[in-house]
Design a protein around this motif. Sequence first.
Motif, PDB file in Angstrom:
ATOM      1  N   ALA A 113       1.392   3.488  14.353  1.00 49.59           N
ATOM      2  CA  ALA A 113       1.030   2.614  13.230  1.00 49.59           C
ATOM      3  C   ALA A 113       1.907   2.908  12.021  1.00 49.59           C
ATOM      4  O   ALA A 113       2.372   1.973  11.339  1.00 49.59           O
ATOM      5  CB  ALA A 113      -0.449   2.804  12.872  1.00 49.59           C
ATOM      6  N   ARG A 114       2.179   4.207  11.748  1.00 46.15           N
ATOM      7  CA  ARG A 114       3.064   4.545  10.616  1.00 46.15           C
ATOM      8  C   ARG A 114       4.475   4.033  10.848  1.00 46.15           C
ATOM      9  O   ARG A 114       5.108   3.469   9.938  1.00 46.15           O
ATOM     10  CB  ARG A 114       3.085   6.064  10.411  1.00 46.15           C
ATOM     11  N   GLU A 115       4.961   4.207  12.086  1.00 48.42           N
ATOM     12  CA  GLU A 115       6.309   3.709  12.401  1.00 48.42           C
ATOM     13  C   GLU A 115       6.366   2.186  12.286  1.00 48.42           C
ATOM     14  O   GLU A 115       7.359   1.629  11.811  1.00 48.42           O
ATOM     15  CB  GLU A 115       6.732   4.161  13.809  1.00 48.42           C
ATOM     16  N   ARG A 120       8.044  -2.517   9.354  1.00 48.27           N
ATOM     17  CA  ARG A 120       7.731  -3.728   8.584  1.00 48.27           C
ATOM     18  C   ARG A 120       8.326  -3.654   7.176  1.00 48.27           C
ATOM     19  O   ARG A 120       8.842  -4.640   6.664  1.00 48.27           O
ATOM     20  CB  ARG A 120       6.220  -3.918   8.502  1.00 48.27           C
ATOM     21  N   GLU A 121       8.217  -2.458   6.577  1.00 52.37           N
ATOM     22  CA  GLU A 121       8.770  -2.291   5.234  1.00 52.37           C
ATOM     23  C   GLU A 121      10.281  -2.475   5.265  1.00 52.37           C
ATOM     24  O   GLU A 121      10.867  -3.133   4.389  1.00 52.37           O
ATOM     25  CB  GLU A 121       8.414  -0.909   4.665  1.00 52.37           C
ATOM     26  N   VAL A 122      10.926  -1.882   6.301  1.00 49.84           N
ATOM     27  CA  VAL A 122      12.386  -2.034   6.432  1.00 49.84           C
ATOM     28  C   VAL A 122      12.732  -3.498   6.644  1.00 49.84           C
ATOM     29  O   VAL A 122      13.652  -4.047   6.022  1.00 49.84           O
ATOM     30  CB  VAL A 122      12.911  -1.155   7.585  1.00 49.84           C
ATOM     31  N   LEU A 123      11.978  -4.160   7.554  1.00 48.32           N
ATOM     32  CA  LEU A 123      12.234  -5.577   7.822  1.00 48.32           C
ATOM     33  C   LEU A 123      12.017  -6.407   6.567  1.00 48.32           C
ATOM     34  O   LEU A 123      12.817  -7.298   6.255  1.00 48.32           O
ATOM     35  CB  LEU A 123      11.323  -6.070   8.953  1.00 48.32           C
ATOM     36  N   VAL A 128      14.156  -9.460   2.196  1.00 49.94           N
ATOM     37  CA  VAL A 128      14.330  -9.651   0.745  1.00 49.94           C
ATOM     38  C   VAL A 128      15.802  -9.616   0.397  1.00 49.94           C
ATOM     39  O   VAL A 128      16.305 -10.466  -0.376  1.00 49.94           O
ATOM     40  CB  VAL A 128      13.530  -8.580  -0.033  1.00 49.94           C
ATOM     41  N   ASP A 129      16.503  -8.596   0.981  1.00 45.27           N
ATOM     42  CA  ASP A 129      17.955  -8.509   0.696  1.00 45.27           C
ATOM     43  C   ASP A 129      18.678  -9.760   1.156  1.00 45.27           C
ATOM     44  O   ASP A 129      19.547 -10.299   0.435  1.00 45.27           O
ATOM     45  CB  ASP A 129      18.543  -7.273   1.385  1.00 45.27           C
TER      46      ASP A 129
END
Length: 163
Positions: A113-115, A120-123, A128-129
């Motif tokens: 779940a953390r990974e 998700r945060e990276v994606l 966003v980028d």
Amino acid sequence: MNGLIDIHLVLTQILGFVLFVAILSRFAWKPILAGLEQRRAMIQGQFDEAARRQAEAAQLKDKYDSEMRTIEATARQKMQDAIVEGQRIAGELKAQAQAEAQQRLQRAEDEVAREREKAREVLKQQVVDLSIRTAEKILRAKLDDPAQRKLAGEFIDEVGSLR
């Protein structure tokens, strides 16, 4: 009668027989009877002793049989107790192993779940980028409608290749 039976001889023989019986009864008969009675009493005592010993042996046998049954029952009980204890320990070990496996599984699920959240945060950061870069390109290019559609398609392709 004088010829056939001699009365003196008969009386002498009777007197001799009575004297013989009296002497025999006084000196020999009583000791013989006493010896026979003593032997009978000794034999009876030996029979009584044999019967007493036989009864004692039977009592000892019963006692030993009883003790053997008690020992066997105790051994069976100890064996059953050991089996129950073994089953209890096996159950505890199994429960402990299951709890440990459940904890490991839970830790693995938490790690996944953390990974997943990191991914998700990276994606999200990449989206966003890309969105910012696309917006910069759109603002710089002042594109018309077909060019904007082409740019949006490229953006979607880039997002799809990131997954």
